[in-house]
Design an enzyme around this catalytic site. Structure first.
Site, PDB file in Angstrom:
ATOM      1  N   ASP A  10       0.862  -1.184   0.000  1.00  0.00           N
ATOM      2  CA  ASP A  10       0.000   0.000   0.000  1.00  0.00           C
ATOM      3  C   ASP A  10       0.898   1.233   0.000  1.00  0.00           C
ATOM      4  OD1 ASP A  10      -2.065   1.786   0.164  1.00  0.00           O
ATOM      5  OD2 ASP A  10      -2.680   1.253   2.194  1.00  0.00           O
TER       6      ASP A  10
ATOM      7  N   SER B  16      16.399  -0.185  -1.578  1.00  0.00           N
ATOM      8  CA  SER B  16      15.744  -0.633  -2.804  1.00  0.00           C
ATOM      9  C   SER B  16      16.770  -0.713  -3.925  1.00  0.00           C
ATOM     10  CB  SER B  16      14.629   0.331  -3.204  1.00  0.00           C
ATOM     11  OG  SER B  16      14.158   0.025  -4.508  1.00  0.00           O
TER      12      SER B  16
END
EC number: 1.3.5.2
Length: 344
Positions: A64, A174
């Site tokens: 989300d 990331s």
């Protein structure tokens, strides 16, 4: 409809479309008050970072990104929800296709690239949420921001999310934002943490309350990098560590369809690597910084392995895509049994 019946339909769709459709269906079920009849709230009180959690099984960031589905996701029984990664300004992320299922290995490769609607939109969604549990907000830098100016983006987000977050995650791991992982090493990490922690301390004084800050790291770390990061976590009084993000390794998927796609690998193949990193950090941190374990958890047994490696709490994402929302309850029950056995 059970997830087992719905999964074949979803897995025939483009992965990114299936992701959005699943969240939309979940939201509709939430508004129809149907989720409470299917999923029960799991209670296993846990303290971590000075916060009280209803149970130690959380939702990892990435599912989300914009905080649009907090209330619906909370009804699945999570003890906490982490939203994001969010950046100062909206960005579209990398070109599509950028999300790939490797079904034979219960794995996913993504190169999303921090696609999100920007920090201000996320804050609006968090403010609207009725969920009373702990919400972590995961922050990152925009792709157009040079890595040497990354601290500016993190501080921009930190300023805005501070009064709305239960804890704040600084995502420097990331693999899908160019040079981002360079921030995990040496002087770059020290300078970043120094800048962010200084502002973090100022915000705590200004607001009159303290919001814990955690660091999220990659599984692709050398022992020397683990040592250095552990020392920096202690040096700068960082409140927690999330281990780990996705891996660049392709062990276990190299010969499978989509196994050679660029991006971060998550799911079952990253489980052992993630657990090893947790063990290494646990040994070096000596209990001074709690660890939230994530990566390859697709059963209650895998959740317990993370705790045995040194994690205080865990997070789910890819495992839930393959196993369905019941995985939350399975993990809480397994951890409950594990705790009970430890007390005998």
């Amino acid at each position: 409809m059970s997830y087992a019946l719905l999964r074949p339909f979803l897995f025939n769709l483009d992965p990114e479309h299936a992701h959005e459709l699943t969240l939309q269906l979940l939201e509709k079920a939430h508004k129809a008050r149907a989720l409470g009849f299917i999923y029960s709230q799991q209670s296993l009180p846990t303290e971590c970072m000075g916060l009280q959690f209803s149970n130690p099984v959380g939702l990892a960031a990435g599912l989300d990104k914009n905080g649009q589905y907090i209330d619906a996701l909370a009804e699945l029984g999570f003890g906490f929800i982490e939203v994001g990664t969010v950046t100062p300004r909206p960005q579209q992320g990398n070109e599509k296709p950028r999300l790939f299922r490797i079904k034979e290995a219960d794995a996913i490769i993504n190169r999303m690239g921090f696609n999100n609607l920007g920090v201000d939109r996320l804050i609006q969604n968090v403010q609207r949420a009725k969920y009373k549990g702990n919400i972590g907000i995961n922050i990152g830098k925009n792709a157009v921001t040079p890595v040497e100016n990354a601290a500016d983006d993190y501080i921009y987000c930190l300023d805005r999310v501070y009064p709305h977050a239960s804890y704040i995650t600084v995502n420097i791991s990331s693999p899908n934002t160019k040079n981002l992982r360079d921030l995990q090493s040496g002087e770059a990490l020290t300078e970043l943490l120094d800048s962010i922690k200084n502002r973090h301390s100022q915000l705590a004084t200004e607001y009159g309350f303290y919001v814990p800050m955690v660091l999220k790291v990659a599984p692709d770390l050398t022992p020397e990098q683990v040592d250095y990061i552990a020392n920096q976590l202690i040096e700068f009084d960082i409140d927690g560590l999330i281990a780990t993000n996705t891996t660049l390794s392709r062990t276990g998927v190299e010969d499978l369809p989509f196994g050679d796609e660029a991006g971060g690998l998550s799911g079952r193949p990253v489980g052992h690597l993630s657990t090893q990193i947790i063990e290494q950090f646990y040994e070096r941190l000596e209990g001074k910084v709690p660890i939230i374990g994530v990566g390859g958890i697709d059963s209650g047994d895998k959740a317990v392995r993370k705790l045995n490696a040194g994690a205080t709490m865990i997070q789910l994402y890819s495992g839930m895509i393959y196993q369905g929302p019941k995985l939350v309850q399975q993990c809480v029950e397994a951890i409950t049994s594990h705790r009970d056995a430890m007390m005998l």
